[in-house]
Design a protein around this motif. Structure first.
Motif: not given
Length: 291
Positions: A200-218
């Motif tokens: 899934l790539g080098p940092n899949p959890v970090d990428d998903l965490a960033a996605e969750k943070a953006r969704a929460l901010e939105a």
């Protein structure tokens, strides 16, 4: 009809704490307070009353009026009414709060005198009420807002259902208190991450965490714009939501969670996060129904 804050009163320390919390909340919201005392028709309740001597029985009958007088003395200017009803407590309380702005109950009762706020009745009321319901433990929030500032309002938010009713209640609660709002979204990585994370790539959890943070901010952005006076902090954190909310509850004035209104074949549904907070939160817990 004028909205009210309704509180169930049974004489237990928890219900008296709930009444005092409800009185402070009614003043914040500029609403009248209704104390609702329910007498059960079941035989065990009648036996309990008949076992009292005359003086104790009279004190029990007088308890709602004494509680109302005490609240008026501690909260000058508050409009307080007393209502005595009979029937199955959870059903009576839910019906009494049908047009209310808020229903408040003690989170637990103890012994025969505590009666109707024990366990299944409180759970039934949470599952069925059509207005926000707050559960209060004995001693919770005493003096808060009077001898110092309010602590944070904590909101547990499911990004799969960022309900407007839930967000409105939490932002309003924080604004009324002049308190910060702390929004917590707990999430778990999909199971596949633990099976083959390299694919899934080098940092899949970090990428998903960033996605969750953006969704929460939105999700919070329009509510920040509507309530610019509310200081908002947000956390999208890995792990079970109940664990993070219980951790935050130790420093909160109020914890707010939602209840999706639906009925299963087994009856009305209360989710695991609400269950955990009902049993373990040291702070008052507001459960907000939404569709």
């Amino acid at each position: 009809m004028t909205r009210t804050v309704v509180v169930g009163l049974d004489g237990s320390p928890e219900s008296l704490a709930a009444a005092d919390w409800a009185a402070r909340e009614a003043r914040l919201r500029s609403l009248p307070l209704r104390l609702v005392h329910v007498e059960e028709a079941e035989s065990h309740h009648r036996r309990f009353l008949s076992a009292m001597d005359a003086e104790a029985r009279e004190g029990w009958r007088r308890m709602p009026d004494d509680a109302a007088a005490g609240l008026v003395g501690r909260h000058p200017g508050l409009e307080v009414g007393v209502e005595r009803l009979a029937g199955r407590p959870a059903e009576v309380l839910v019906e009494a709060a049908a047009d209310a702005g808020l229903l408040v109950l003690g989170s637990h009762g103890r012994g025969a005198l505590a009666g109707f706020l024990v366990g299944s009745v409180a759970l039934s009321a949470v599952a069925r009420t059509r207005c926000p319901l707050v559960l209060v433990r004995a001693g919770a929030g005493e003096g808060e807002g009077e001898s110092g500032p309010y602590r944070d309002v904590v909101l547990g938010l499911d990004l799969g259902r960022p309900a407007g009713e839930l967000l409105e209640f939490a932002f309003d609660a924080a604004a009324l208190r002049g308190a910060p709002l702390r929004v917590v979204h707990g999430w778990d990585p999909p199971p596949v991450y633990g099976i083959n994370p390299v694919a899934l790539g080098p940092n899949p959890v970090d990428d998903l965490a960033a996605e969750k943070a953006r969704a929460l901010e939105a999700a919070l952005r329009p509510w920040r714009e509507r309530h610019p006076q509310v200081e908002v902090g947000e956390q999208a954190v890995i792990g079970r939501p109940a664990h993070h909310l219980l951790d935050a509850a130790g420093e909160a004035s109020l914890v707010v969670v939602g209840r999706h209104v639906r009925r299963t074949p087994l009856g009305f549904h209360v989710g695991p996060v609400t269950h955990a907070l009902m049993h373990h939160s040291p702070a008052p817990v507001a459960v907000v129904p939404y569709r």
